[in-house]
Design an enzyme around this catalytic site. Structure first.
Site, PDB file in Angstrom:
ATOM      1  N   HIS A  74      13.911 -10.108 -47.120  1.00 12.68           N
ATOM      2  CA  HIS A  74      15.049 -10.738 -46.456  1.00 12.68           C
ATOM      3  C   HIS A  74      16.353 -10.343 -47.118  1.00 12.68           C
ATOM      4  O   HIS A  74      17.333 -10.039 -46.465  1.00 12.68           O
ATOM      5  CB  HIS A  74      14.930 -12.265 -46.546  1.00 12.68           C
ATOM      6  CG  HIS A  74      14.263 -12.859 -45.348  1.00 12.68           C
ATOM      7  ND1 HIS A  74      14.380 -14.167 -45.012  1.00 12.68           N
ATOM      8  CD2 HIS A  74      13.490 -12.307 -44.394  1.00 12.68           C
ATOM      9  CE1 HIS A  74      13.688 -14.408 -43.912  1.00 12.68           C
ATOM     10  NE2 HIS A  74      13.137 -13.290 -43.531  1.00 12.68           N
ATOM     11  N   GLU A 120      18.421 -12.246 -36.270  1.00  9.76           N
ATOM     12  CA  GLU A 120      17.943 -12.456 -37.647  1.00  9.76           C
ATOM     13  C   GLU A 120      17.410 -11.157 -38.245  1.00  9.76           C
ATOM     14  O   GLU A 120      16.485 -10.547 -37.687  1.00  9.76           O
ATOM     15  CB  GLU A 120      16.840 -13.523 -37.641  1.00  9.76           C
ATOM     16  CG  GLU A 120      16.337 -13.872 -39.030  1.00  9.76           C
ATOM     17  CD  GLU A 120      15.344 -15.040 -39.041  1.00  9.76           C
ATOM     18  OE1 GLU A 120      15.466 -15.954 -38.214  1.00  9.76           O
ATOM     19  OE2 GLU A 120      14.444 -15.012 -39.900  1.00  9.76           O
ATOM     20  N   ASP A 179      13.141 -17.521 -20.004  1.00 13.25           N
ATOM     21  CA  ASP A 179      13.683 -18.802 -20.460  1.00 13.25           C
ATOM     22  C   ASP A 179      12.987 -19.181 -21.768  1.00 13.25           C
ATOM     23  O   ASP A 179      11.909 -19.774 -21.761  1.00 13.25           O
ATOM     24  CB  ASP A 179      13.432 -19.842 -19.357  1.00 13.25           C
ATOM     25  CG  ASP A 179      13.981 -21.212 -19.713  1.00 13.25           C
ATOM     26  OD1 ASP A 179      14.335 -21.439 -20.885  1.00 13.25           O
ATOM     27  OD2 ASP A 179      14.042 -22.060 -18.804  1.00 13.25           O
ATOM     28  N   LYS A 182       7.802 -21.776 -36.275  1.00 17.36           N
ATOM     29  CA  LYS A 182       9.142 -21.199 -36.075  1.00 17.36           C
ATOM     30  C   LYS A 182       9.075 -19.688 -36.271  1.00 17.36           C
ATOM     31  O   LYS A 182       9.689 -18.918 -35.527  1.00 17.36           O
ATOM     32  CB  LYS A 182      10.136 -21.839 -37.052  1.00 17.36           C
ATOM     33  CG  LYS A 182      11.594 -21.452 -36.826  1.00 17.36           C
ATOM     34  CD  LYS A 182      12.024 -20.196 -37.551  1.00 17.36           C
ATOM     35  CE  LYS A 182      13.507 -19.901 -37.343  1.00 17.36           C
ATOM     36  NZ  LYS A 182      13.938 -18.649 -37.980  1.00 17.36           N
TER      37      LYS A 182
HETATM   38  C1  MEV Z   1      12.029 -17.376 -41.068  1.00 15.59           C
HETATM   39  O1  MEV Z   1      12.843 -17.167 -39.941  1.00 15.59           O
HETATM   40  C2  MEV Z   1      10.588 -17.611 -40.656  1.00 15.59           C
HETATM   41  C3  MEV Z   1       9.621 -17.990 -41.800  1.00 15.59           C
HETATM   42  O2  MEV Z   1      10.130 -19.129 -42.484  1.00 15.59           O
HETATM   43  C4  MEV Z   1       8.295 -18.300 -41.154  1.00 15.59           C
HETATM   44  C5  MEV Z   1       7.279 -18.876 -42.099  1.00 15.59           C
HETATM   45  O3  MEV Z   1       7.647 -19.512 -43.108  1.00 15.59           O
HETATM   46  O4  MEV Z   1       6.075 -18.726 -41.790  1.00 15.59           O
HETATM   47  C6  MEV Z   1       9.507 -16.892 -42.798  1.00 15.59           C
END
Ligand code: MEV
Length: 434
Positions: free
Chosen positions: A381, A83, A283, A267
């Site tokens: 991004h 990513e 892992d 995430k």
């Molecule tokens: C993207 O891979 C991760 C985010 O969505 C995490 C977040 O929203 O805190 C930017």
């Protein structure tokens, strides 16, 4: 090691081969490691021995996160991730955290939990009493199999009996084995122990054992990272640092109360932690499973982090999560790139590796919520996404950035547009050179 700085100004502008040389020099890698990093890493023949029905390998980019200062020591962090912006964002956050003295981390002993399921027990109370009365013998049996771990000071620590009187198949007793796996992730060690222990558990409980497997909710094996960022480090062109600190506190509060947000928040944390797990051959599914279950330990899925404005108006951050990672055995020792990554990290123990990962998770989260609470995530991004779109359209070398810049300027980041721009640029170049 202590006096080396992980600040690498201008590193991102250097050609790829030079970056490898810089890191190799920094970390004292040998020629074989450098060859691995400059080549494709895992050879097909090695891959063929790792899994079944192998066709080849699947490569992901390996990057280096800079600026990490953890407990007074500088670390360069290898991260394997597909990513865009993860590595840049975490390095940037680590720089801000560095300005406040870096990360302060700690970890528990590397104690894994293993579970034995016992059914058909005639007298639950008597079964629990028998297990408690026979702790010493049970611990001895559990230590039967991995003498190396035991000799290194690890091994069985405790047996616990957890009754579940009401399940879809009737009452069951779950027996927990706490087992210190030292520098191993320890899945094999604990699973072997559980299998040796099960017959004795069946005998003591007059029951029948079914599953014998480790738990990925490794809540006896956690790592914690903390940091304080001076508010002025958070200032943007438009927003004073103290306001940004407050916005970040609000963002974290959102993830504390709302599972929909917590999923995304966590995430983002795992973007960083998984990337280090993958780079070091750990892992990451185990670490993911542990993190998310831990995040729901109080009955509602919630944020793994705490961020708040402290009494000085600075931003305080903290994370604790299970971290079942090892530095001996498994892919860590077999995969040549993982071996090189471990040399770059130069950690002395599994708990130290766990602490580094917790620090990475905290920094990755800061990067995300800092951006979200100020400029929004898309700006950074999109710049990086545009590079991938340019690559997908067939741009190479210097043209990748050129096309990406045009896509961003036009706010039209699509492969078709990139292909058009590429064709136009090539035409112009041809007419100049031809
Ligand atoms: C993207 O891979 C991760 C985010 O969505 C995490 C977040 O929203 O805190 C930017």
């Amino acid at each position: 090691m202590g006096e080396k700085s992980s600040r690498l100004p201008g590193f991102y502008k250097r050609p790829l081969d030079e970056r490898v040389d810089i890191v190799a020099e920094w970390a004292g890698l040998d020629a074989a490691d450098v060859a691995v990093l400059k080549g494709q890493g895992l050879a097909n023949e090695q891959a063929d021995k790792m899994i079944e029905n192998t066709l080849g390998t699947f490569a992901v980019p390996l990057g280096i996160a800079a600026n990490f200062l953890i407990n007074g020591r500088d670390y360069l962090i290898p991260m394997a991730v597909e990513e865009p912006s993860v590595v840049a964002a975490v390095s940037n956050a680590a720089k801000k955290i560095r300005a406040g003295g870096g990360f302060h981390t700690e970890a528990t002993d590397p104690v894994m939990i293993g579970q034995i399921q016992v059914l058909d027990i005639p007298d639950m109370e008597a079964a629990i009493a028998a297990i408690e009365a026979n702790q010493a013998e049970l611990l001895e049996i559990a230590n039967c199999c991995d003498r190396v771990i035991v000799e290194l000071g690890g091994g069985a620590r405790k047996i616990e009996a957890r009754p579940f009187p009401d399940t879809p198949v009737g009452p069951m007793l779950i027996v927990h084995l706490h087992f210190d796996t030292r520098d191993a992730m320890g899945a094999n060690a604990i699973n072997t122990s559980l299998e040796s222990l099960a017959p004795k558990i069946a005998e003591l409980t007059n029951g029948r054992t079914n599953l014998r497997i480790l738990s990925n909710l490794a809540d006896q094996r956690t790592a914690t990272a903390r940091c304080t960022i001076p508010a002025n480090q958070l200032a943007t062109a438009d927003i004073p640092g103290s306001d940004v600190a407050k916005l970040i506190e609000e963002a974290n509060a959102f993830a504390i109360v709302d599972p929909y947000r917590a999923a995304t928040h966590n995430k983002g944390i795992m973007n960083g932690i998984d990337a280090v797990c993958i780079a070091t051959g750990n892992d990451w599914r185990a670490v993911e499973a542990g993190a998310h279950t831990y995040a729901a330990r109080n009955g509602q899925y919630s944020a793994l982090t705490d961020w708040h404005v402290d009494e000085n108006g600075d931003l305080y951050g903290e994370i604790t999560l299970p971290m079942a990672v090892g530095m001996v055995g498994g892919a860590t020792k077999v995969h040549p790139t993982a071996r090189a990554a471990m040399k770059i990290l130069n950690v002395a123990s599994a708990p130290e590796l766990a602490q580094v990962m917790a620090a990475v998770g905290l920094a990755q989260n800061l990067a995300a919520i800092n951006a979200l609470a100020t400029v929004g995530i898309q700006k950074g991004h999109m710049r990086l996404h545009a590079r991938q779109v340019a690559l997908a359209a067939g741009a190479q070398d210097g043209l990748v950035q050129k096309i990406a810049d045009k896509l961003v300027a036009e706010q039209n980041i699509r492969v078709e547009r990139a292909a058009q721009l590429l064709a136009e640029t090539k035409e112009t170049l041809n007419s100049v050179t031809g």
